[in-house]
Design a protein around this motif. Structure first.
Motif, PDB file in Angstrom:
ATOM      1  N   GLN A 252      50.781  30.395  29.914  1.00 34.47           N
ATOM      2  CA  GLN A 252      49.519  30.402  30.637  1.00 34.47           C
ATOM      3  C   GLN A 252      48.802  31.721  30.340  1.00 34.47           C
ATOM      4  O   GLN A 252      49.453  32.753  30.176  1.00 34.47           O
ATOM      5  CB  GLN A 252      49.784  30.303  32.137  1.00 34.47           C
ATOM      6  CG  GLN A 252      50.161  28.919  32.607  1.00 34.47           C
ATOM      7  CD  GLN A 252      49.083  27.897  32.297  1.00 34.47           C
ATOM      8  OE1 GLN A 252      49.314  26.994  31.527  1.00 34.47           O
ATOM      9  NE2 GLN A 252      47.913  28.060  32.884  1.00 34.47           N
ATOM     10  N   PRO A 253      47.481  31.680  30.275  1.00 32.35           N
ATOM     11  CA  PRO A 253      46.773  32.937  30.034  1.00 32.35           C
ATOM     12  C   PRO A 253      47.002  33.901  31.189  1.00 32.35           C
ATOM     13  O   PRO A 253      46.952  33.490  32.359  1.00 32.35           O
ATOM     14  CB  PRO A 253      45.298  32.503  29.964  1.00 32.35           C
ATOM     15  CG  PRO A 253      45.243  31.164  30.611  1.00 32.35           C
ATOM     16  CD  PRO A 253      46.590  30.544  30.458  1.00 32.35           C
ATOM     17  N   ARG A 254      47.310  35.166  30.858  1.00 35.35           N
ATOM     18  CA  ARG A 254      47.506  36.179  31.897  1.00 35.35           C
ATOM     19  C   ARG A 254      46.153  36.786  32.228  1.00 35.35           C
ATOM     20  O   ARG A 254      45.460  37.308  31.363  1.00 35.35           O
ATOM     21  CB  ARG A 254      48.466  37.262  31.402  1.00 35.35           C
ATOM     22  CG  ARG A 254      49.842  36.742  31.067  1.00 35.35           C
ATOM     23  CD  ARG A 254      50.698  36.537  32.274  1.00 35.35           C
ATOM     24  NE  ARG A 254      51.163  37.809  32.823  1.00 35.35           N
ATOM     25  CZ  ARG A 254      51.950  37.903  33.872  1.00 35.35           C
ATOM     26  NH1 ARG A 254      52.319  36.815  34.509  1.00 35.35           N
ATOM     27  NH2 ARG A 254      52.343  39.073  34.306  1.00 35.35           N
ATOM     28  N   LEU A 255      45.792  36.714  33.477  1.00 38.13           N
ATOM     29  CA  LEU A 255      44.485  37.214  33.872  1.00 38.13           C
ATOM     30  C   LEU A 255      44.616  38.575  34.500  1.00 38.13           C
ATOM     31  O   LEU A 255      45.652  38.930  35.049  1.00 38.13           O
ATOM     32  CB  LEU A 255      43.876  36.257  34.907  1.00 38.13           C
ATOM     33  CG  LEU A 255      43.397  34.909  34.397  1.00 38.13           C
ATOM     34  CD1 LEU A 255      43.002  34.055  35.578  1.00 38.13           C
ATOM     35  CD2 LEU A 255      42.223  35.087  33.452  1.00 38.13           C
ATOM     36  N   LYS A 256      43.541  39.311  34.465  1.00 37.72           N
ATOM     37  CA  LYS A 256      43.479  40.590  35.160  1.00 37.72           C
ATOM     38  C   LYS A 256      43.333  40.320  36.654  1.00 37.72           C
ATOM     39  O   LYS A 256      42.571  39.442  37.069  1.00 37.72           O
ATOM     40  CB  LYS A 256      42.269  41.385  34.666  1.00 37.72           C
ATOM     41  CG  LYS A 256      42.385  41.842  33.225  1.00 37.72           C
ATOM     42  CD  LYS A 256      43.224  43.092  33.132  1.00 37.72           C
ATOM     43  CE  LYS A 256      43.285  43.612  31.704  1.00 37.72           C
ATOM     44  NZ  LYS A 256      44.434  44.490  31.495  1.00 37.72           N
ATOM     45  N   LYS A 257      44.051  41.110  37.422  1.00 38.48           N
ATOM     46  CA  LYS A 257      43.985  40.957  38.879  1.00 38.48           C
ATOM     47  C   LYS A 257      42.531  41.137  39.373  1.00 38.48           C
ATOM     48  O   LYS A 257      42.088  40.452  40.288  1.00 38.48           O
ATOM     49  CB  LYS A 257      44.913  41.979  39.534  1.00 38.48           C
ATOM     50  CG  LYS A 257      45.331  41.575  40.918  1.00 38.48           C
ATOM     51  CD  LYS A 257      46.620  42.241  41.344  1.00 38.48           C
ATOM     52  CE  LYS A 257      47.770  41.270  41.346  1.00 38.48           C
ATOM     53  NZ  LYS A 257      49.068  41.709  41.277  1.00 38.48           N
ATOM     54  N   LEU A 259      39.812  40.329  37.963  1.00 41.18           N
ATOM     55  CA  LEU A 259      39.012  39.115  37.752  1.00 41.18           C
ATOM     56  C   LEU A 259      39.338  38.070  38.828  1.00 41.18           C
ATOM     57  O   LEU A 259      38.445  37.441  39.404  1.00 41.18           O
ATOM     58  CB  LEU A 259      39.288  38.566  36.359  1.00 41.18           C
ATOM     59  CG  LEU A 259      38.454  37.355  35.944  1.00 41.18           C
ATOM     60  CD1 LEU A 259      38.017  37.472  34.494  1.00 41.18           C
ATOM     61  CD2 LEU A 259      39.221  36.057  36.129  1.00 41.18           C
ATOM     62  N   VAL A 260      40.617  37.924  39.110  1.00 43.98           N
ATOM     63  CA  VAL A 260      41.024  36.945  40.140  1.00 43.98           C
ATOM     64  C   VAL A 260      40.441  37.366  41.490  1.00 43.98           C
ATOM     65  O   VAL A 260      39.940  36.521  42.254  1.00 43.98           O
ATOM     66  CB  VAL A 260      42.566  36.823  40.203  1.00 43.98           C
ATOM     67  CG1 VAL A 260      42.977  35.799  41.260  1.00 43.98           C
ATOM     68  CG2 VAL A 260      43.138  36.449  38.856  1.00 43.98           C
ATOM     69  N   ASN A 261      40.459  38.660  41.753  1.00 43.02           N
ATOM     70  CA  ASN A 261      39.908  39.135  43.028  1.00 43.02           C
ATOM     71  C   ASN A 261      38.416  38.831  43.146  1.00 43.02           C
ATOM     72  O   ASN A 261      37.930  38.506  44.228  1.00 43.02           O
ATOM     73  CB  ASN A 261      40.141  40.636  43.176  1.00 43.02           C
ATOM     74  CG  ASN A 261      41.604  40.945  43.422  1.00 43.02           C
ATOM     75  OD1 ASN A 261      42.372  40.067  43.838  1.00 43.02           O
ATOM     76  ND2 ASN A 261      42.013  42.173  43.157  1.00 43.02           N
ATOM     77  N   ARG A 262      37.727  38.911  42.032  1.00 40.54           N
ATOM     78  CA  ARG A 262      36.287  38.596  42.068  1.00 40.54           C
ATOM     79  C   ARG A 262      36.075  37.127  42.434  1.00 40.54           C
ATOM     80  O   ARG A 262      35.178  36.785  43.215  1.00 40.54           O
ATOM     81  CB  ARG A 262      35.657  38.886  40.704  1.00 40.54           C
ATOM     82  CG  ARG A 262      35.387  40.371  40.473  1.00 40.54           C
ATOM     83  CD  ARG A 262      35.046  40.639  39.025  1.00 40.54           C
ATOM     84  NE  ARG A 262      33.789  40.054  38.609  1.00 40.54           N
ATOM     85  CZ  ARG A 262      33.414  39.918  37.334  1.00 40.54           C
ATOM     86  NH1 ARG A 262      34.224  40.318  36.366  1.00 40.54           N
ATOM     87  NH2 ARG A 262      32.263  39.380  37.021  1.00 40.54           N
ATOM     88  N   ILE A 263      36.906  36.267  41.874  1.00 38.46           N
ATOM     89  CA  ILE A 263      36.764  34.832  42.188  1.00 38.46           C
ATOM     90  C   ILE A 263      37.108  34.596  43.665  1.00 38.46           C
ATOM     91  O   ILE A 263      36.409  33.859  44.377  1.00 38.46           O
ATOM     92  CB  ILE A 263      37.667  33.964  41.266  1.00 38.46           C
ATOM     93  CG1 ILE A 263      37.357  34.237  39.799  1.00 38.46           C
ATOM     94  CG2 ILE A 263      37.470  32.490  41.573  1.00 38.46           C
ATOM     95  CD1 ILE A 263      38.305  33.568  38.809  1.00 38.46           C
ATOM     96  N   ILE A 264      38.162  35.257  44.117  1.00 34.09           N
ATOM     97  CA  ILE A 264      38.558  35.098  45.526  1.00 34.09           C
ATOM     98  C   ILE A 264      37.406  35.526  46.448  1.00 34.09           C
ATOM     99  O   ILE A 264      37.048  34.799  47.390  1.00 34.09           O
ATOM    100  CB  ILE A 264      39.841  35.916  45.810  1.00 34.09           C
ATOM    101  CG1 ILE A 264      41.053  35.249  45.140  1.00 34.09           C
ATOM    102  CG2 ILE A 264      40.082  36.047  47.321  1.00 34.09           C
ATOM    103  CD1 ILE A 264      42.338  36.049  45.211  1.00 34.09           C
ATOM    104  N   ARG A 266      34.284  35.659  45.858  1.00 29.87           N
ATOM    105  CA  ARG A 266      33.141  34.729  45.758  1.00 29.87           C
ATOM    106  C   ARG A 266      33.409  33.460  46.588  1.00 29.87           C
ATOM    107  O   ARG A 266      32.524  33.007  47.328  1.00 29.87           O
ATOM    108  CB  ARG A 266      32.913  34.366  44.284  1.00 29.87           C
ATOM    109  CG  ARG A 266      31.872  33.308  44.064  1.00 29.87           C
ATOM    110  CD  ARG A 266      30.466  33.852  44.311  1.00 29.87           C
ATOM    111  NE  ARG A 266      29.480  32.807  44.116  1.00 29.87           N
ATOM    112  CZ  ARG A 266      28.946  32.091  45.095  1.00 29.87           C
ATOM    113  NH1 ARG A 266      29.275  32.324  46.355  1.00 29.87           N
ATOM    114  NH2 ARG A 266      28.065  31.134  44.827  1.00 29.87           N
TER     115      ARG A 266
END
Lengths: 270, 176
Positions: A252-257, A259-264, A266
């Protein structure tokens, strides 16, 4: 809230497995054409299986040859006098009208036969009523009955590939024990072919290889494994996950935390 | 512009379209694909009703939501959708035990070859006779660490909660 469905879609073995793993207490009501059945469970174990209303009455013990009518009447009188959360079975044992072993043996045999007959139903509505308990004068097994071997018996009666394929889509899968199977095995009575399969499960061989080594057909191996799966003893894994060689799992692609926090943030703000 | 993708899957009528509609900022789009199964013998183009929704996270980041086609004959689409997905929501119609086996097949497809972060949304919890999330966990044989969440796909807060719970799973696995 009651659980409702049809055993055509969610099989009786699957339901028994759910009751077992969920330590459910309650009554399972089944109906098929003009037939009915009611199964009572206490913390995932079976207390009583009734194929007709009379099976829930004390007179069942007369029909089973455990007691005579006078003894049943005497026990019922005592139950009415003492009441207070006691059951008929406790009264019978306390007063020495029948031994716990004899009562257990007779009711266990009756209960098992009653349940085995239900596996022949191709379909039937079910309704599970949580926490519904049998009447105090119902003839209950003194020790609630483990349902693991009932599940296996249900699985033995499966004669179509389709149902098995739902859980076992390929014979290239590798069966692997979830935990040392000792505890679960205690309540099970395996047939010789099932033992053969059981003994060959090593977490490395595929179902096809087990069939080859045991000389059993793919269907027989898969049916046995289906039973172990339903009883919650096994999982099936793809060989690629077992062996280091071969095709690795897709990463699975490893995402930067961040970036995930930005989605959360939003989604929270929506 | 960076785009990230989440996949919403489940059996027919599990509530995938409703789930995406409830949260998407655009009208849900149905896309068309050429079918590769025997329907091609009947007509050249077959519509695959695949739902697509979108949430703008910022000027340079967009979240796409893809709903998988529920019908078995469109299984080939699943592989395409699964590529590069951030995570997966498996929707289950909690009132229809007849769909649990199909749901297990879907979970198996998406999860067995990939280490996919996923949650299960026990949809239609507002209906009578809905199986509870814990009962669904048992029926679907999911281990305790997998989140099985109550959901009403028509309710925005409920859908948000499911997506957030999935994002928390993804967050745990992400890099600092």
């Amino acid at each position: 809230m009651a659980l409702v469905g049809n055993i055509r879609d969610f099989s009786l073995s699957d339901f028994l497995s759910l009751v077992d793993r969920g330590y459910k207490t309650g009554a399972l009501h089944l109906s098929h054409n003009d037939q009915m059945a009611r199964l009572y469970f206490e913390k995932g174990k079976l207390l009583l299986a009734a194929r007709r209303p009379e099976d829930e009455k004390p007179e069942l013990l007369v029909r089973l040859g455990v007691l005579n009518a006078d003894q049943v009447a005497q026990a019922c009188r005592l139950l009415a006098e003492r009441g207070n959360g006691l059951t008929l079975s406790q009264i019978l044992i306390d007063t020495g009208l029948v031994s716990a072993d004899r009562l257990q043996q007779a009711l266990m045999s009756h209960t098992e036969q009653s349940v085995y007959g239900l596996f022949a139903w191709p379909e039937g509505d079910f309704l599970f009523e949580h926490n519904q308990r049998p009447a105090p004068d119902a003839p209950l097994a003194p020790t609630p009955i483990s349902i693991d071997h009932l599940i296996m018996e249900g699985v033995r009666r499966i004669d179509e590939w389709e149902r098995i394929r739902d859980r076992i889509p390929s014979t290239d899968l590798v069966p692997r024990f979830l935990a040392p199977p000792g505890e679960k095995l205690k309540g099970m009575r395996l047939a010789p072919d099932e033992w053969k399969v059981f003994a060959r499960i090593n977490g490395r061989d595929t179902l096809a290889e087990i069939a080859q080594k045991t000389g059993l057909s793919d269907f027989d191996v898969c049916r046995a494994v289906y039973g172990f799966l339903t009883a919650g003893m096994l999982e099936l894994v793809k060989r690629q996950r077992v062996l280091a060689a071969g095709m690795p799992p897709v990463e699975q692609p490893r995402l930067k935390k961040s970036l995930v926090n930005r989605i959360i943030n939003r989604i929270r703000s929506m | 512009m960076q785009t990230v993708k989440m996949v919403i899957s489940g059996a027919v009528n599990a509530g995938k379209t409703e789930f995406i509609k409830t949260i998407s900022e655009i009208e849900v789009v149905s896309t068309e694909r050429r079918a590769t199964d025997d329907t091609r013998l009947i007509k050249k183009e077959t519509t695959v009703a695949m739902d697509f929704g979108r949430i703008a996270i910022s000027d340079d980041l967009v979240l796409h939501l893809f709903g998988t086609p529920g019908q078995k004959r469109f299984d080939f689409m699943w592989e395409i959708l699964a590529e590069g997905m951030l995570g997966l929501v498996i929707l289950v119609d909690s009132t229809r035990p007849e769909t649990f086996r199909e749901t297990n097949r879907i979970i198996d497809f998406f999860v067995s070859y990939r280490d996919t972060p996923y949650v299960i949304a026990a949809n239609k919890q507002d209906r009578p006779n809905a199986w509870s999330p814990e009962e669904l966990r048992l029926a679907l044989r999911q281990p305790p660490h997998i989140k099985v969440l109550p959901c009403t796909a028509t309710d925005r807060e409920s859908v948000k909660n499911v997506l957030l719970e999935l994002l928390y799973v993804i967050q745990e696995r992400s890099e600092d």
